[in-house]
Design an enzyme around this catalytic site. Structure first.
Site, PDB file in Angstrom:
ATOM      1  N   HIS A   2      -9.369  32.953  -3.813  1.00  0.00           N
ATOM      2  CA  HIS A   2     -10.002  32.452  -2.588  1.00  0.00           C
ATOM      3  C   HIS A   2     -11.527  32.523  -2.709  1.00  0.00           C
ATOM      4  O   HIS A   2     -12.242  31.602  -2.290  1.00  0.00           O
ATOM      5  CB  HIS A   2      -9.554  33.280  -1.384  1.00  0.00           C
ATOM      6  CG  HIS A   2      -8.273  32.817  -0.767  1.00  0.00           C
ATOM      7  ND1 HIS A   2      -8.055  31.507  -0.383  1.00  0.00           N
ATOM      8  CD2 HIS A   2      -7.138  33.485  -0.440  1.00  0.00           C
ATOM      9  CE1 HIS A   2      -6.847  31.390   0.144  1.00  0.00           C
ATOM     10  NE2 HIS A   2      -6.270  32.576   0.112  1.00  0.00           N
ATOM     11  N   HIS A  45      -4.876  36.684  -6.159  1.00  0.00           N
ATOM     12  CA  HIS A  45      -4.849  35.621  -5.151  1.00  0.00           C
ATOM     13  C   HIS A  45      -6.115  35.673  -4.305  1.00  0.00           C
ATOM     14  O   HIS A  45      -6.732  34.632  -4.013  1.00  0.00           O
ATOM     15  CB  HIS A  45      -3.606  35.782  -4.273  1.00  0.00           C
ATOM     16  CG  HIS A  45      -3.572  34.901  -3.068  1.00  0.00           C
ATOM     17  ND1 HIS A  45      -2.886  33.714  -3.022  1.00  0.00           N
ATOM     18  CD2 HIS A  45      -4.148  35.040  -1.840  1.00  0.00           C
ATOM     19  CE1 HIS A  45      -3.027  33.165  -1.829  1.00  0.00           C
ATOM     20  NE2 HIS A  45      -3.799  33.949  -1.098  1.00  0.00           N
ATOM     21  N   GLU A  46      -6.522  36.864  -3.904  1.00  0.00           N
ATOM     22  CA  GLU A  46      -7.729  36.999  -3.077  1.00  0.00           C
ATOM     23  C   GLU A  46      -8.983  36.653  -3.882  1.00  0.00           C
ATOM     24  O   GLU A  46      -9.924  36.043  -3.353  1.00  0.00           O
ATOM     25  CB  GLU A  46      -7.819  38.412  -2.503  1.00  0.00           C
ATOM     26  CG  GLU A  46      -6.643  38.818  -1.626  1.00  0.00           C
ATOM     27  CD  GLU A  46      -6.338  37.820  -0.529  1.00  0.00           C
ATOM     28  OE1 GLU A  46      -7.271  37.143  -0.056  1.00  0.00           O
ATOM     29  OE2 GLU A  46      -5.160  37.700  -0.140  1.00  0.00           O
TER      30      GLU A  46
END
Length: 286
Positions: A134, A130-131
């Site tokens: 980003h 998920h990071e």
């Protein structure tokens, strides 16, 4: 659809700035506010990774657990075809994680010790994916741009308060006072909407990077439950960094959910489970 929604919201923020600027401070005041806001946010954007990592006491990942985390992140970054970010660990009992950096070539990811101790290997991989999403989606840049306009709008309201504003605007005294209050509020709402939209986009892309949406759904369920019970004192002292984390680290002061930078965890989990139902492809960490 996520990028289209973000583009529409950013266009709305720009229109809000232009319209309010002309009404409250005229063209001259509008330009001054934008220049100041750009300068402030450019400095923050350029130095954000060092500032935020230092603020939260992040240390380069080391030791058995840290080395495993770094290998995991770098392997997923290689699979996603993106530069390898620096990997840090924060000594904090609240399970959480964030990404920072001005671009994919100068990025870092950080996970708390609470996250590494509380989640399974698959769930940790999903959170770090998920990071990485980003970073790949340039969300740091997007949020810096929206913060620039939001800051400029707040400055315009202050200009109107201290210098009388644009006396030629058609709103009158009461209308001008109302606009001075509502303009920053409106800008904050648009900014929060963009932040929430980027979280959904990172959930989808993160699930694709790790290969299994259910891992991220399970991680979010655990993290949101524990984060609501475990304080993150550093984040509470620096609430401006809350939007960076995978789940909202703030809860001690019961901030209004209207201004939360994150969508409700249950909505994100539901979307991920629906995504899993459409694709049963196992991930690289299976």
């Amino acid at each position: 659809m996520g990028y289209l929604r973000t583009a529409i919201l950013m266009a709305a923020m720009t229109a809000l700035f232009l319209g309010i600027g002309a009404l409250l401070a005229g063209i001259g005041g509008m330009v001054i506010a934008l220049v100041i806001a750009v300068a402030m946010n450019a400095f923050t954007w350029w130095n954000s990774d060092k500032m935020v990592l230092r603020m939260h006491g992040a240390q380069p990942a080391s030791g058995r657990m840290g080395d495993d985390l770094r290998r995991m992140v770098h392997d997923m970054a290689d699979r996603a075809g993106m530069p390898r970010p620096k990997v840090y660990v924060i000594d904090n009992a609240q399970p959480n994680a964030f990404a920072t950096g001005r671009n994919p070539q100068n990025a870092a990811v950080a996970a708390t010790s609470g996250l590494l101790q509380s989640l399974s290997r698959e769930e940790i991989a999903a959170v770090m994916a998920h990071e990485l999403a980003h970073i790949r989606n340039h969300d740091t840049t997007i949020m810096t741009i929206t913060a620039t306009f939001a800051g400029a709008i707040s400055m315009l309201a202050n200009f109107a308060l201290f210098f009388g504003g644009n006396r030629n605007n058609p709103l009158g005294l009461i209308g001008t006072l109302a606009l001075m209050i509502l303009a920053p509020l409106g800008a904050a709402l648009v900014q929060m909407a963009i932040s929430r939209g980027r979280e959904y986009a990172a959930d989808r892309a993160g699930a694709e990077i790790c290969g299994n949406p259910l891992w991220l759904a399970s991680a979010l369920e655990k993290i949101s439950g524990m984060a609501a019970r475990i304080d993150n004192d550093t984040a509470e002292r620096n609430p401006a960094t809350a939007h960076m984390f995978i789940v909202n680290p703030l809860h001690a002061h019961k901030r209004d959910r209207l201004f939360s930078t994150h969508p409700a965890a249950e909505n994100r989990i539901r979307a991920l489970r629906e995504m899993a139902g459409r694709s049963a492809r196992p991930g690289p960490w299976a």
